[in-house]
Design a protein around this motif. Structure first.
Motif, mmCIF file in Angstrom:
data_model
loop_
_atom_site.group_PDB
_atom_site.id
_atom_site.type_symbol
_atom_site.label_atom_id
_atom_site.label_comp_id
_atom_site.label_asym_id
_atom_site.label_seq_id
_atom_site.Cartn_x
_atom_site.Cartn_y
_atom_site.Cartn_z
ATOM 1 N N VAL A 150 9.840 36.581 -31.776
ATOM 2 C CA VAL A 150 9.117 35.544 -30.289
ATOM 3 C C VAL A 150 9.498 34.081 -30.581
ATOM 4 N N LEU A 151 10.330 33.981 -31.420
ATOM 5 C CA LEU A 151 10.478 32.738 -32.646
ATOM 6 C C LEU A 151 11.791 32.165 -32.130
ATOM 7 N N ALA A 152 12.565 33.467 -31.917
ATOM 8 C CA ALA A 152 14.131 33.421 -31.884
ATOM 9 C C ALA A 152 14.036 32.541 -30.127
ATOM 10 N N PHE A 153 13.373 33.390 -29.630
ATOM 11 C CA PHE A 153 13.702 33.374 -28.322
ATOM 12 C C PHE A 153 13.030 31.773 -27.420
ATOM 13 N N LEU A 154 11.716 31.724 -28.359
ATOM 14 C CA LEU A 154 11.340 30.520 -28.027
ATOM 15 C C LEU A 154 12.534 29.146 -28.293
ATOM 16 N N PHE A 155 12.994 29.239 -29.468
ATOM 17 C CA PHE A 155 14.000 28.755 -29.884
ATOM 18 C C PHE A 155 14.998 28.321 -28.908
ATOM 19 N N ALA A 156 15.447 29.840 -28.492
ATOM 20 C CA ALA A 156 16.854 29.640 -27.534
ATOM 21 C C ALA A 156 16.483 29.384 -26.356
ATOM 22 N N VAL A 157 15.301 29.027 -25.553
ATOM 23 C CA VAL A 157 15.268 28.720 -24.521
ATOM 24 C C VAL A 157 14.578 26.928 -24.581
ATOM 25 N N PHE A 158 14.433 27.039 -25.702
ATOM 26 C CA PHE A 158 13.840 25.403 -25.213
ATOM 27 C C PHE A 158 14.823 24.604 -25.619
ATOM 28 N N ALA A 159 15.930 25.614 -26.452
ATOM 29 C CA ALA A 159 17.321 24.870 -26.607
ATOM 30 C C ALA A 159 18.557 24.828 -25.371
ATOM 31 N N VAL A 160 18.725 26.032 -24.969
ATOM 32 C CA VAL A 160 19.252 25.672 -23.607
ATOM 33 C C VAL A 160 18.430 24.518 -22.841
ATOM 34 N N ILE A 161 17.420 23.973 -22.260
ATOM 35 C CA ILE A 161 16.797 23.561 -21.280
ATOM 36 C C ILE A 161 16.769 22.112 -22.388
ATOM 37 N N ALA A 162 17.214 22.258 -23.672
ATOM 38 C CA ALA A 162 16.997 20.150 -24.173
ATOM 39 C C ALA A 162 18.779 20.074 -23.665
ATOM 40 N N SER A 163 19.858 21.443 -24.231
ATOM 41 C CA SER A 163 21.281 20.617 -24.581
ATOM 42 C C SER A 163 21.108 20.031 -22.467
ATOM 43 N N PHE A 164 20.542 20.076 -21.407
ATOM 44 C CA PHE A 164 20.962 19.031 -20.238
ATOM 45 C C PHE A 164 20.194 18.255 -20.303
ATOM 46 N N GLY A 165 19.202 18.195 -21.456
ATOM 47 C CA GLY A 165 18.155 16.205 -20.951
ATOM 48 C C GLY A 165 18.561 15.655 -22.430
ATOM 49 N N ILE A 166 18.587 15.670 -23.547
ATOM 50 C CA ILE A 166 19.308 14.644 -24.996
ATOM 51 C C ILE A 166 20.545 15.422 -24.885
ATOM 52 N N GLY A 167 21.528 16.657 -24.493
ATOM 53 C CA GLY A 167 22.543 16.414 -24.410
ATOM 54 C C GLY A 167 23.508 15.663 -23.417
ATOM 55 N N ASN A 168 22.753 15.759 -22.565
ATOM 56 C CA ASN A 168 23.634 15.797 -21.322
ATOM 57 C C ASN A 168 23.363 14.888 -20.328
ATOM 58 N N LEU A 169 22.305 15.013 -19.937
ATOM 59 C CA LEU A 169 21.751 14.074 -18.848
ATOM 60 C C LEU A 169 21.934 12.412 -19.194
ATOM 61 N N THR A 170 20.776 12.273 -20.852
ATOM 62 C CA THR A 170 20.520 10.881 -20.986
ATOM 63 C C THR A 170 21.753 10.209 -21.224
ATOM 64 N N GLN A 171 23.088 11.679 -21.981
ATOM 65 C CA GLN A 171 24.246 10.714 -22.887
ATOM 66 C C GLN A 171 25.038 10.184 -21.404
ATOM 67 N N ALA A 172 24.907 11.182 -20.801
ATOM 68 C CA ALA A 172 26.288 10.726 -19.466
ATOM 69 C C ALA A 172 25.906 9.490 -19.030
ATOM 70 N N ASN A 173 24.349 9.018 -18.269
ATOM 71 C CA ASN A 173 23.758 8.398 -18.220
ATOM 72 C C ASN A 173 24.137 7.249 -18.478
ATOM 73 N N ALA A 174 24.085 7.163 -20.205
ATOM 74 C CA ALA A 174 24.062 6.217 -20.991
ATOM 75 C C ALA A 174 25.792 5.315 -20.768
ATOM 76 N N VAL A 175 26.191 6.218 -21.105
ATOM 77 C CA VAL A 175 28.073 6.556 -20.687
ATOM 78 C C VAL A 175 28.409 5.375 -19.612
ATOM 79 N N ALA A 176 27.900 5.898 -18.340
ATOM 80 C CA ALA A 176 27.682 5.137 -16.996
ATOM 81 C C ALA A 176 27.776 3.916 -16.946
ATOM 82 N N THR A 177 26.212 3.662 -17.904
ATOM 83 C CA THR A 177 25.452 2.648 -17.435
ATOM 84 C C THR A 177 26.622 1.520 -18.684
ATOM 85 N N ASN A 178 26.890 2.048 -19.441
ATOM 86 C CA ASN A 178 27.823 0.149 -20.387
ATOM 87 C C ASN A 178 29.539 0.758 -19.469
ATOM 88 N N MET A 179 29.383 1.625 -18.993
ATOM 89 C CA MET A 179 30.946 0.960 -18.641
ATOM 90 C C MET A 179 30.818 0.636 -17.418
#
Length: 472
Positions: A150-179
């Motif tokens: 159960v712990l492994a499953f929960l981590f994997a699900v949250f990690a996939v979701i987080a990869s699109f948030g902390i790891g992608n959308l916010t970072q790409a937006n920061a690059v574009a804003t500063n560029m």
């Protein structure tokens, strides 16, 4: 949308509040520090030498060197949180928040060691012959019964979701804003460029990511740290007062001044710990995914190398940001200015537009590298859920989302990312506590056998056979 924002803020307040994640993060880090005999203080010098200078672990299973695993983890963690995140912590929690960021980093080094050790210790070989590991594997393989699954499953699900948030959308937006703000580049152009570059790197998998980050990460950190050191040298006479303010306000809170509305003791802790973990990711388990791909002769060796990532991220890069902001006095300009606070601080001491340019370039480099690191974290987490068949669709979707992040407004993404971070950390921290006995036992035995980290792979294999350990 306002209702969604309110719900996210409410949930984030609970997860990151004084009764859930903050005591669990600090408590787990402190407990592991004691259980492992203050390993982060005893072995830091040897760990830095082994990871950055020796780079001697080239044998054994693994897809990348331990140095490349370290730079991949650094790529994912040295991001916008080191610049904007730290500024936000100071703008809301006051200068004392920096002290709690340091505390989070110091005890977090024990957490980072533990999760990297476990990532290597319980890694497995996937259908393509590559190494897969991380909390989604060691929670399931190390903790028997349904609890671990159960712990492994929960981590994997949250990690996939987080990869699109902390790891992608916010970072790409920061690059574009500063560029756009610094060089006048339209966000659509930035989005297309990132789409092409990220897609090209992801096609090569972890080997390509490791090659890019091993060359890219040291240069980007050197640029930012050098600029910060120059600022601090120019304002050296103000550093003692800044340090006094940081340590005093950490325990007393901060009175209202300028645009700063004032903050109590608990707010300094809350934002210090939240932004500290957002920056160095200790306890989240993400860096264990990169560690599991490393060529190493023993889990202890890679655990020590991975531990230095938190030291570099928090005790060097974050410290530079925080000291520059407090020393220049811009920390009290208000929360609404947190996005430009670091650039303003650099500009106080550096001539012309140099300060703003250095910070803007650093945000661009930091954010882009984070995208690369987190693409691997999300991919490996998804693989643990549905197998290799999800790899190519994930890479394609992840690359498209980079373009979206660069070209649209992200009103809810930061709140969502904070919440996803916290939910990711919870199952991992529980697992670290459960598995701490195994980590302490095997760490103690290995460091007694190889205190200088200079044994040959053949010697290590002999040791493993004598210990009856099935790890290879």
């Amino acid at each position: 949308m306002e209702n969604v924002q309110n719900v996210l803020d409410w949930l984030g307040g609970i997860v990151w509040g004084p009764f859930v994640l903050i005591p669990l993060l600090l408590g787990t880090g402190l407990y592991l520090t004691i259980r492992l005999g203050a390993i982060q203080f005893r072995t830091l010098g040897r760990a830095l030498r082994h990871g950055l200078i020796d780079r001697s672990d080239t044998d054994g299973k693994g897809d990348i060197s331990n140095y490349q695993a370290l730079t991949t983890a650094l790529a994912a963690t040295v991001g916008v949180g080191n610049i904007v995140g730290v500024a936000t912590a100071l703008a809301v929690g006051g200068p004392g928040a920096l002290f709690w960021i340091w505390v989070t980093g110091l005890v977090g080094m024990a957490s980072k060691y533990t999760e990297a050790f476990l990532g290597v210790r319980f890694r497995t070989t996937d259908a393509k012959g590559e190494q897969s590991g991380g909390p989604q594997y060691y929670l399931k393989r190390g903790i028997p019964g349904p609890v671990g699954k159960v712990l492994a499953f929960l981590f994997a699900v949250f990690a996939v979701i987080a990869s699109f948030g902390i790891g992608n959308l916010t970072q790409a937006n920061a690059v574009a804003t500063n560029m756009e703000g610094t060089f006048g580049v339209d966000p659509w152009i930035s989005g297309i460029l990132m789409f092409v570059f990220v897609g090209a790197v992801l096609l090569g998998g972890i080997q390509a990511i490791g090659r890019v980050t091993s060359a890219f990460v040291p240069l980007m950190i050197l640029l930012y740290v050098t600029g910060g050191i120059v600022v601090l040298v120019l304002l050296a006479e103000d550093i003692p007062a800044a340090l006094s303010l940081i340590f005093t306000d950490a325990f007393t809170g901060t009175a209202a001044t300028g645009g700063f509305v004032g903050a109590g003791f608990m707010l300094a802790i809350q934002f210090g710990v939240a932004r500290g973990i957002f920056s160095n990711e200790s306890g989240m388990g993400s860096a264990a995914i990169a560690a599991a791909a490393a060529k190493t002769s023993h889990p202890v060796r890679q655990g020590l190398v991975s531990m230095t990532q938190t030291f570099i991220d928090t005790l060097i890069v974050v410290t530079i940001t925080g000291l520059v902001i407090v020393t220049t006095g811009v920390w009290d300009t208000g929360r609404e200015s947190a996005g430009v606070m670091t650039a303003d601080a650099f500009s106080v001491a550096l001539p012309g537009d140099w300060g703003g340019t250095i910070v803007a370039l650093s945000v661009i480099f930091f954010a882009f590298s984070t995208i690369l690191g987190w693409s691997y974290y999300g991919e490996r987490s998804l693989e643990s859920l549905i197998g290799r068949r999800g790899t190519v669709p994930y890479r394609m979707l992840f690359t498209v989302v980079v373009f979206i992040g660069a070209t649209v407004e992200l009103g809810l993404v930061w709140s969502f990312s904070d919440l996803a971070n916290g939910l990711m950390a919870l199952p991992n921290l529980i697992g670290l506590l459960i598995l701490s006995g195994l980590v302490a036992r095997e760490t103690r035995a290995y460091l007694k056998f190889d205190p200088k980290l200079n044994k040959t792979p053949e010697d290590v294999q002999t040791f493993l056979r004598q210990q009856g350990t099935d790890w290879k």
